[in-house]
Scaffold this motif. Structure first.
Motif, PDB file in Angstrom:
ATOM      1  N   THR A 253     -51.287  -2.128  24.579  1.00 56.55           N
ATOM      2  CA  THR A 253     -52.436  -2.901  25.047  1.00 56.55           C
ATOM      3  C   THR A 253     -53.247  -2.158  26.101  1.00 56.55           C
ATOM      4  O   THR A 253     -52.691  -1.464  26.966  1.00 56.55           O
ATOM      5  N   ILE A 254     -54.567  -2.325  25.991  1.00 54.70           N
ATOM      6  CA  ILE A 254     -55.454  -1.886  27.067  1.00 54.70           C
ATOM      7  C   ILE A 254     -55.694  -3.121  27.935  1.00 54.70           C
ATOM      8  O   ILE A 254     -56.142  -4.152  27.435  1.00 54.70           O
ATOM      9  N   HIS A 255     -55.369  -3.024  29.213  1.00 56.56           N
ATOM     10  CA  HIS A 255     -55.589  -4.139  30.128  1.00 56.56           C
ATOM     11  C   HIS A 255     -56.888  -3.881  30.876  1.00 56.56           C
ATOM     12  O   HIS A 255     -57.031  -2.864  31.542  1.00 56.56           O
ATOM     13  N   ALA A 256     -57.824  -4.811  30.727  1.00 60.11           N
ATOM     14  CA  ALA A 256     -59.082  -4.688  31.453  1.00 60.11           C
ATOM     15  C   ALA A 256     -59.301  -5.974  32.215  1.00 60.11           C
ATOM     16  O   ALA A 256     -58.560  -6.956  32.046  1.00 60.11           O
ATOM     17  N   GLU A 257     -60.319  -5.962  33.069  1.00 65.97           N
ATOM     18  CA  GLU A 257     -60.673  -7.234  33.684  1.00 65.97           C
ATOM     19  C   GLU A 257     -62.181  -7.349  33.790  1.00 65.97           C
ATOM     20  O   GLU A 257     -62.908  -6.361  33.808  1.00 65.97           O
ATOM     21  N   THR A 258     -62.626  -8.599  33.808  1.00 66.13           N
ATOM     22  CA  THR A 258     -64.031  -8.851  34.025  1.00 66.13           C
ATOM     23  C   THR A 258     -64.150 -10.061  34.929  1.00 66.13           C
ATOM     24  O   THR A 258     -63.443 -11.054  34.736  1.00 66.13           O
ATOM     25  N   LYS A 259     -64.997  -9.957  35.941  1.00 65.41           N
ATOM     26  CA  LYS A 259     -65.151 -11.037  36.922  1.00 65.41           C
ATOM     27  C   LYS A 259     -63.790 -11.516  37.424  1.00 65.41           C
ATOM     28  O   LYS A 259     -63.541 -12.714  37.553  1.00 65.41           O
ATOM     29  N   GLY A 260     -62.880 -10.569  37.613  1.00 65.47           N
ATOM     30  CA  GLY A 260     -61.570 -10.925  38.134  1.00 65.47           C
ATOM     31  C   GLY A 260     -60.625 -11.544  37.113  1.00 65.47           C
ATOM     32  O   GLY A 260     -59.492 -11.894  37.437  1.00 65.47           O
ATOM     33  N   LEU A 261     -61.069 -11.680  35.867  1.00 67.00           N
ATOM     34  CA  LEU A 261     -60.210 -12.297  34.842  1.00 67.00           C
ATOM     35  C   LEU A 261     -59.679 -11.226  33.894  1.00 67.00           C
ATOM     36  O   LEU A 261     -60.411 -10.308  33.516  1.00 67.00           O
ATOM     37  N   PRO A 262     -58.404 -11.332  33.497  1.00 65.94           N
ATOM     38  CA  PRO A 262     -57.836 -10.300  32.623  1.00 65.94           C
ATOM     39  C   PRO A 262     -58.324 -10.426  31.163  1.00 65.94           C
ATOM     40  O   PRO A 262     -58.505 -11.533  30.665  1.00 65.94           O
ATOM     41  N   ILE A 263     -58.537  -9.274  30.543  1.00 67.56           N
ATOM     42  CA  ILE A 263     -58.839  -9.227  29.109  1.00 67.56           C
ATOM     43  C   ILE A 263     -57.897  -8.212  28.479  1.00 67.56           C
ATOM     44  O   ILE A 263     -57.785  -7.084  28.966  1.00 67.56           O
ATOM     45  N   LEU A 264     -57.227  -8.622  27.427  1.00 68.51           N
ATOM     46  CA  LEU A 264     -56.321  -7.711  26.723  1.00 68.51           C
ATOM     47  C   LEU A 264     -56.997  -7.222  25.451  1.00 68.51           C
ATOM     48  O   LEU A 264     -57.653  -7.990  24.752  1.00 68.51           O
ATOM     49  N   ILE A 265     -56.812  -5.925  25.188  1.00 71.01           N
ATOM     50  CA  ILE A 265     -57.411  -5.325  23.993  1.00 71.01           C
ATOM     51  C   ILE A 265     -56.322  -4.543  23.277  1.00 71.01           C
ATOM     52  O   ILE A 265     -55.618  -3.751  23.909  1.00 71.01           O
ATOM     53  N   ASP A 266     -56.179  -4.757  21.960  1.00 77.10           N
ATOM     54  CA  ASP A 266     -55.190  -3.969  21.211  1.00 77.10           C
ATOM     55  C   ASP A 266     -55.577  -2.504  21.244  1.00 77.10           C
ATOM     56  O   ASP A 266     -56.731  -2.169  21.004  1.00 77.10           O
ATOM     57  N   ARG A 267     -54.601  -1.642  21.517  1.00 76.57           N
ATOM     58  CA  ARG A 267     -54.944  -0.227  21.669  1.00 76.57           C
ATOM     59  C   ARG A 267     -54.959   0.484  20.324  1.00 76.57           C
ATOM     60  O   ARG A 267     -55.569   1.545  20.169  1.00 76.57           O
ATOM     61  N   GLU A 268     -54.331  -0.128  19.345  1.00 81.18           N
ATOM     62  CA  GLU A 268     -54.055   0.483  18.044  1.00 81.18           C
ATOM     63  C   GLU A 268     -55.250   1.194  17.403  1.00 81.18           C
ATOM     64  O   GLU A 268     -55.138   2.303  16.909  1.00 81.18           O
TER      65      GLU A 268
END
Ligand code: ATP
Ligand code: MG
Length: 363
Positions: A253-268
């Motif tokens: 997983t790529i862990h990102a955040e926006t406006k302090g909220l976490p967003i997970l993105i599949d790295r595959e």
């Protein structure tokens, strides 16, 4: 790619001081359908005319079948262009229009008849042959223009926005027919359009142009799901852009955040080069298609990538409702398919971004 049928190498073309084409390179496979897609004025017609031999280029090379064409006159290139306005001869019958090129070349009558019969059959225009261009419809004129090109049996067919004068229904019908015909004849086709849905529907390969430069080349699905820059992402389809910051990348997983909220993105689906570039704190643009966001029912229990927002407005489009939702300090567009008559949501909604469908662009 197998040996390219048409190769465009570092081609530039100026009009006065204005660079209409700037170092354009593109390879076109034998028998493929390649689309030049881009906004008005980006250089599509200029490139097509350069391939056809109507323009002298200032820099670079154009090859057909491995032969440099730069100094070969248009009529010896075996690449035929169909113009946007069809350019039928108004004082000739349809039959005379279609056979014009063969008559100029003094093709024997028998051969001409054979090709006419075949072409007319392909395009189903037998009943039009004795009429004048003014006596047939726009869609029929479009077919005749195509017939006039196909009868020459060119190796390369160059089509400049051939469907843009037609109404939406006819355009969709002829779009499908043209693609089938192209596949049947396996004729190498370069097609120009500024209509992204046409490009996605018809092409084996799309080259996106912006201001005289190619900004991305790929299959329709690569262009749609993996736009390499913001221009391509916003030109092809509708997208949401959300600014984000990289927090961490682990095995899945790529862990990102926006406006302090976490967003997970599949790295595959990202290549190793992209993954390597994602150091901590890097700013990225998250690219999310409206159909990849799901509005949640109360009952649904997903726990990741869930956000909240308020419905600003929506439009009913039949197969879907398109919502504009105020969330994450911006307006997020979400498509809900097959909504049913009672499907409309109002007020606050929760929605989820599919981690396998969030795309990243470096900024
Ligand atoms: N003969 C010409 N003389 C001067 N400028 C030209 C000429 N032909 C084209 N241009 C300019 O070159 C640029 C590219 O033109 P081109 O016709 O290739 O655009 P296009 O991508 O086909 O646009 P559209 O979608 O509107 O047909 C435009 O800015 C246009 O004004
Ligand atoms: Mg044009």
């Amino acid at each position: 790619m197998e040996y390219p049928h048409v190769a465009i190498r570092g081609v530039s073309k100026k009009f006065g001081n204005f660079k209409a084409l700037d170092q354009v390179s593109l390879e076109i496979a034998q028998g493929s359908f390649t689309t030049l897609l881009g906004p008005s004025g980006c250089g599509k017609t200029t490139l097509l005319r350069s391939i056809a031999g109507f323009y002298q280029i200032d820099e670079g090379e154009i090859l057909i079948d491995g032969r440099v064409m730069n100094d070969v006159p248009s009529h010896l290139r075996n690449a035929i262009m169909v113009f946007q306005d069809y350019a039928l001869f108004p004082h000739m019958t349809i039959k005379e229009n279609i056979t014009y090129g063969l008559r100029i070349r003094k093709t024997p009558q028998e051969e001409m008849n054979r090709r006419l019969e075949k072409t007319v059959q392909y395009l189903d225009i037998g009943m039009l042959l004795d009429r004048m261009p003014g006596q047939i419809s726009g869609g029929q004129q479009q077919r005749v223009a195509l017939a006039r090109a196909l009868i020459m049996e060119p190796e390369v067919l160059l089509l400049d926005e051939p469907l843009s004068n037609l109404d939406a229904n006819l355009r969709n019908a002829i779009r499908a027919e043209l693609r089938q015909l192209q596949q049947r004849l396996r004729i190498t086709t370069i097609y120009v359009t500024h209509d992204q849905s046409e490009a996605l529907a018809m092409s084996d390969s799309i080259a996106v142009l912006n201001a005289g430069k190619i900004t991305q080349i790929g299959t329709p699905s690569e262009i749609y799901y993996h736009p390499s820059n913001k221009f391509v992402a916003s030109f092809v389809g509708t997208v949401n852009f959300i600014e984000g910051t990289i927090v961490d990348v682990d095995g899945q997983t790529i862990h990102a955040e926006t406006k302090g909220l976490p967003i997970l993105i599949d790295r595959e689906k990202f290549d190793e080069g992209t993954i390597k570039s994602l150091e901590r704190s890097k700013k990225v643009l998250l690219v999310i298609r409206p159909e990849s966001v799901k509005i949640l029912d109360q009952a649904q229990k997903e726990t990741t990538n869930i956000f909240q927002g308020e419905v600003d407005h929506y439009i009913f489009e039949g197969s879907n409702i398109r919502y504009w939702i105020r969330a994450l300090d911006s307006m997020i567009i979400i498509d809900m398919f097959d909504p049913g008559e009672t499907g409309v949501r109002n007020g606050m909604v929760r929605f989820r971004l599919d981690p396998s469908k969030v795309h990243l662009i470096a900024i």
